[in-house]
Design a protein around this motif. Structure first.
Motif, short mmCIF file in Angstrom:
data_model
loop_
_atom_site.label_atom_id
_atom_site.label_comp_id
_atom_site.label_asym_id
_atom_site.label_seq_id
_atom_site.Cartn_x
_atom_site.Cartn_y
_atom_site.Cartn_z
N UNK A 124 0.85 -1.19 0.00
CA UNK A 124 0.00 0.00 0.00
C UNK A 124 0.88 1.24 0.00
N UNK A 125 0.32 2.34 -0.48
CA UNK A 125 1.00 3.63 -0.38
C UNK A 125 0.60 4.21 0.97
N UNK A 126 1.57 4.36 1.84
CA UNK A 126 1.32 4.86 3.18
C UNK A 126 1.15 6.37 3.17
N UNK A 127 2.00 7.04 2.39
CA UNK A 127 2.01 8.50 2.35
C UNK A 127 2.55 8.97 1.02
N UNK A 128 2.03 10.09 0.57
CA UNK A 128 2.59 10.72 -0.62
C UNK A 128 2.86 12.18 -0.28
N UNK A 129 3.84 12.74 -0.96
CA UNK A 129 4.20 14.12 -0.70
C UNK A 129 4.57 14.79 -2.03
N UNK A 130 4.26 16.07 -2.11
CA UNK A 130 4.53 16.85 -3.32
C UNK A 130 5.49 17.96 -2.96
N UNK A 131 6.42 18.25 -3.86
CA UNK A 131 7.40 19.30 -3.60
C UNK A 131 6.71 20.63 -3.30
N UNK A 132 7.41 21.47 -2.56
CA UNK A 132 6.89 22.79 -2.21
C UNK A 132 6.72 23.63 -3.47
N UNK A 133 5.86 24.63 -3.38
CA UNK A 133 5.61 25.52 -4.52
C UNK A 133 6.90 26.18 -5.01
N UNK A 134 7.81 26.49 -4.10
CA UNK A 134 9.07 27.14 -4.47
C UNK A 134 9.99 26.22 -5.26
N UNK A 135 9.78 24.90 -5.15
CA UNK A 135 10.64 23.93 -5.82
C UNK A 135 10.12 23.51 -7.20
N UNK A 136 9.00 24.05 -7.62
CA UNK A 136 8.44 23.73 -8.92
C UNK A 136 9.15 24.55 -9.98
N UNK A 140 9.00 27.05 -20.84
CA UNK A 140 8.25 27.02 -22.10
C UNK A 140 8.95 26.01 -23.01
N UNK A 141 8.20 24.99 -23.41
CA UNK A 141 8.74 23.92 -24.24
C UNK A 141 7.89 23.83 -25.51
N UNK A 142 8.50 24.05 -26.65
CA UNK A 142 7.80 24.01 -27.94
C UNK A 142 6.53 24.87 -27.92
N UNK A 143 6.63 26.02 -27.28
CA UNK A 143 5.51 26.96 -27.24
C UNK A 143 4.48 26.67 -26.16
N UNK A 144 4.65 25.58 -25.39
CA UNK A 144 3.71 25.23 -24.31
C UNK A 144 4.33 25.59 -22.96
N UNK A 145 3.51 26.15 -22.08
CA UNK A 145 3.96 26.49 -20.74
C UNK A 145 3.85 25.24 -19.87
N UNK A 146 4.98 24.78 -19.33
CA UNK A 146 5.03 23.52 -18.58
C UNK A 146 5.55 23.76 -17.16
N UNK A 147 5.18 22.84 -16.28
CA UNK A 147 5.66 22.86 -14.90
C UNK A 147 6.19 21.48 -14.56
N UNK A 148 7.26 21.44 -13.79
CA UNK A 148 7.88 20.19 -13.37
C UNK A 148 7.72 20.08 -11.85
N UNK A 149 7.02 19.04 -11.43
CA UNK A 149 6.68 18.87 -10.02
C UNK A 149 7.20 17.51 -9.56
#
Length: 192
Positions: A124-136, A140-149
């Protein structure tokens, strides 16, 4: 004088009882409403979320919702119908390009096989966590605005624990919604 004092005390006691009873009744109803709301399962909360009306505003929120859904896939009890509804919710967070590579039927078949594998391995997945907003990271890749999280998952398999790290790439669509374009396993920071 004694009689007036006794009448005054009696009136104060009666007013106190009426106020106390009113307070009891008003808080009893509020508590009943809270208890009813608390009985909503995580699966029901996921299914009831209307992403058309209230879509997550940031890439981080999108990944957090996705994590809630996949954590429920592998750790909650649900019916086949609820599984399909949760899968549809997860797919609503995905970019059209990712969806084109994963038709609904194929996605459901793969998902069910993966869930069965988790159950067989007692994982089972016990816990999940997402990087802080400051770490995102935004680009712009091929004209698309992208985010890496970045996200990590803390899992238990039988009595062993492990962490899995993933990088999500999200692309902003024409409506301004961040959608999951891809995700991949990455090497994580063991100091976390």
């Amino acid at each position: 004088m004694k009689k007036a004092f006794r009448i005054g005390i009696s009136i104060v006691i009666c007013v106190g009882l009426v106020c106390g009873y009113y307070y009891y009744l008003s808080h009893k109803n509020a508590k009943s409403a809270e208890d009813a709301q608390d009985k909503t399962t995580e699966v029901e909360k996921i299914i009831e979320r209307d992403f058309d009306k209230k879509y997550p505003k940031t890439p981080r929120e999108v990944v957090k919702w996705y994590n809630r859904i996949i954590t429920a896939f592998y750790g909650e009890e649900y019916t086949d119908e609820e599984l399909e509804k949760m899968a549809d919710q997860a797919r609503s967070l995905m970019d059209d390009e990712l969806l084109s590579y994963n038709p609904r039927d194929t996605y459901l078949k793969s998902l069910k096989a993966d869930i069965e594998d988790y159950k067989t391995r007692d994982k089972i997945i016990v816990q999940s966590s997402v990087s802080d907003s400051n770490d995102i990271t935004y680009a712009t890749v091929d004209g698309d605005y992208c985010a890496y999280v970045d996200a990590y998952y803390f899992s238990r398999e039988a009595s062993d624990y492990s962490r899995t790290y993933e990088e999500f790439v999200l692309r902003r669509d024409d409506e301004g919604h961040w959608k999951i374009l891809s995700f991949r396993l990455t090497e994580g920071d063991n100091d976390e």
